[in-house]
Design a protein around this motif. Structure first.
Motif, PDB file in Angstrom:
ATOM      1  N   UNK A  87       0.819  -1.204   0.000  1.00 43.45           N
ATOM      2  CA  UNK A  87       0.000   0.000   0.000  1.00 43.45           C
ATOM      3  C   UNK A  87       0.859   1.262   0.000  1.00 43.45           C
ATOM      4  N   UNK A  88       0.385   2.269  -0.709  1.00 43.73           N
ATOM      5  CA  UNK A  88       1.077   3.553  -0.752  1.00 43.73           C
ATOM      6  C   UNK A  88       1.291   4.088   0.661  1.00 43.73           C
ATOM      7  N   UNK A  89       0.314   3.862   1.537  1.00 48.79           N
ATOM      8  CA  UNK A  89       0.398   4.398   2.898  1.00 48.79           C
ATOM      9  C   UNK A  89       1.544   3.806   3.710  1.00 48.79           C
ATOM     10  N   UNK A  90       2.095   2.681   3.262  1.00 53.25           N
ATOM     11  CA  UNK A  90       3.269   2.158   3.954  1.00 53.25           C
ATOM     12  C   UNK A  90       4.440   3.129   3.850  1.00 53.25           C
ATOM     13  N   UNK A  91       4.442   3.950   2.800  1.00 57.21           N
ATOM     14  CA  UNK A  91       5.568   4.839   2.533  1.00 57.21           C
ATOM     15  C   UNK A  91       5.185   6.321   2.590  1.00 57.21           C
ATOM     16  N   UNK A  92       3.899   6.616   2.407  1.00 60.78           N
ATOM     17  CA  UNK A  92       3.387   7.988   2.512  1.00 60.78           C
ATOM     18  C   UNK A  92       2.227   7.938   3.501  1.00 60.78           C
ATOM     19  N   UNK A  93       2.526   7.960   4.793  1.00 56.48           N
ATOM     20  CA  UNK A  93       1.491   7.729   5.809  1.00 56.48           C
ATOM     21  C   UNK A  93       0.318   8.704   5.735  1.00 56.48           C
ATOM     22  N   UNK A  94       0.542   9.916   5.260  1.00 61.49           N
ATOM     23  CA  UNK A  94      -0.539  10.897   5.229  1.00 61.49           C
ATOM     24  C   UNK A  94      -1.376  10.874   3.980  1.00 61.49           C
TER      25      UNK A  94
END
Length: 470
Positions: A87-94
């Motif tokens: 998931x993108x959120x693994x690397x861009x939490x916001x």
């Protein structure tokens, strides 16, 4: 087959004449064949100043920047810092968009191959500070999800600004510095500018636009789009020789001229592999990889990307089988016509590849007796498009720009559409050198098309269900 020196002679003899024929103020070209490079230029960098274009002049490359951004991401994959299907959120939490479930599920791969599904033409100016990309990503919270992640292709500028933020977080430095440290410097490139402040150190092209449909070309009122969109292609500029040097990295299995591995052979191969097939869309490829467009021409694979900014246009085509690349950088006018002449000649003479002709309206047109499936308004952040049928049965597309895009030029005249094939219509008259295709896809539940697709999927605004899963 022609020799590279014969191509040099042809370019030197013909380019200036072609610029006049296609009303292009200035252009620069570079061709690389098995590592040997030729280049040339003609015309002027600005109609206001009359400064001559040279082979060392820098032009904006627009969305070709996306391949550079994708390469930065693949370097992180090589280092084990990023997984494509995480998931993108693994690397861009916001990272958030309006659809929380979609934002949570979206993967890095889906951002890279334009299947993320959220509206992509989101042009928000968040200033010129080093935190502009971070601020931009935070502004995506209200952006509409057009379809479920992975469902289909829709070209997405915003996705690449999110990828730029991913690179910034992984490297702990601004995107422009990542580009310079991890690509520009390792490749030994000397004429690359991240913004206007750097471009002014070189001979820099200015874009040209028509302030109104019937007006003459004039220098654009601004040099570039906003810095927050830099990872998507808002302002990167370079000479064509440096662009084909970047292409050579992808022909040499990821190695720089000195033999240093800049990106792994497996990542280079993955970027060029087919990720998603496209409907017929004219200038766009037959498929998309991780950053690269993929074209099936004359039974062979050609990869590349195009770029368009405010009055500047760029074209890059690569034939991996023959270690051939050609870059054409321009600053206004009939860019498509010039592209067909210059790039078409190079590919034909050096690789035996005939670029397929762009679609044109059929000579015998099938009348559209009932355009109910197509009629209506389709919307995105930068435009509304209304399709209607008049009393004579003719179908019209009316394009109304919105926001900052509207401020840069006048409203285009309505365009008549005719049927090309199935649910794909085509503009009867060419614009910017090509007849634009409009594919109507999906169903809103009443037999009407849910999306108007011209490379970007625009969702029906009048009565379409709000849930992209429907």
């Amino acid at each position: 087959m022609a020799t590279l020196s014969e191509i040099q002679t042809w370019l030197d003899d013909r380019l200036a004449t072609l610029l006049t024929e296609y009303d292009v103020p200035g252009a620069a070209v570079a061709v690389s064949l098995r590592g040997e490079v030729i280049d040339t230029a003609a015309g002027v960098l600005s109609l206001a100043t009359g400064v001559d274009a040279t082979a060392d002049s820098v032009f904006q490359v627009g969305s070709i920047t996306k391949v550079w951004t994708a390469t930065l991401v693949m370097q992180l994959v090589d280092e084990g810092l990023v997984k494509l299907d995480a998931p993108v959120r693994d690397y861009v939490p916001g990272f958030v968009v309006a659809d929380e479930a979609a934002a949570a599920a979206m993967t890095v791969r889906q951002l890279l191959n334009h299947t993320a599904g959220f509206e992509g033409d989101i042009f928000i100016d968040t200033g010129n500070g080093d935190d502009c990309v971070e601020k931009y990503v935070a502004q995506l919270a209200g952006v509409t999800q057009l379809f479920a992640p992975g469902e289909m292709f829709s070209y997405n500028n915003a996705a690449f600004s999110v990828l730029g933020r991913l690179v910034e977080l992984a490297r702990n430095k601004p995107f422009a510095q990542c580009l310079r440290d991890h690509l520009v410097s390792p490749l030994g490139l000397t004429h690359v500018a991240n913004d206007a402040n750097e471009a002014i150190l070189h001979r820099a092209a200015v874009g040209h636009i028509k302030p109104a449909p019937d007006a003459d070309l004039a220098p654009a009122p601004v040099w570039s789009l906003m810095r927050s969109m830099a990872p998507a292609g808002a302002m990167l500029a370079m000479r064509p020789r440096d662009l084909v040097a970047f292409a050579q990295l992808h022909l040499d299995a990821g190695k720089a001229p000195d033999g240093t591995e800049v990106v792994s052979p497996s990542s280079v191969a993955a970027m060029q592999g087919r990720q998603v097939e496209l409907p017929p869309l004219g200038m766009m490829g037959d498929a998309w990889g991780l950053g690269w467009e993929i074209f099936d021409w004359s039974g062979r694979t050609v990869i590349g990307h195009d770029g368009g900014t405010i009055g500047q246009g760029a074209f890059l085509r690569i034939v991996p089988e023959q270690e051939l690349s050609v870059a054409l950088l321009t600053n206004g006018g009939n860019l498509i016509g010039l592209y067909e002449q210059v790039v078409g000649h190079v590919l034909r003479e050096l690789a035996g590849i005939a670029m397929p002709p762009l679609p044109t309206p059929p000579a015998e047109r099938e009348p559209l007796l009932d355009a109910t499936r197509y009629a209506g308004t389709y919307t995105c952040d930068v435009a509304d498009i209304t399709v209607s049928q008049d009393a004579d049965g003719r179908v019209w597309l009316d394009h109304t720009p919105k926001g900052e895009i509207a401020e840069l030029g006048g409203k285009p005249d309505p365009v008549e559409l005719v049927r090309l094939d199935g649910d794909t219509l085509i503009a009867l008259e060419p614009q910017h050198g090509m007849h634009q295709l409009q594919a109507f896809i999906g169903d809103d539940g009443s037999g009407r098309a849910l999306y108007l697709h011209s490379g970007r999927a625009m969702r029906r605004a009048d009565g379409a269900p709000a849930d992209p899963a429907q």
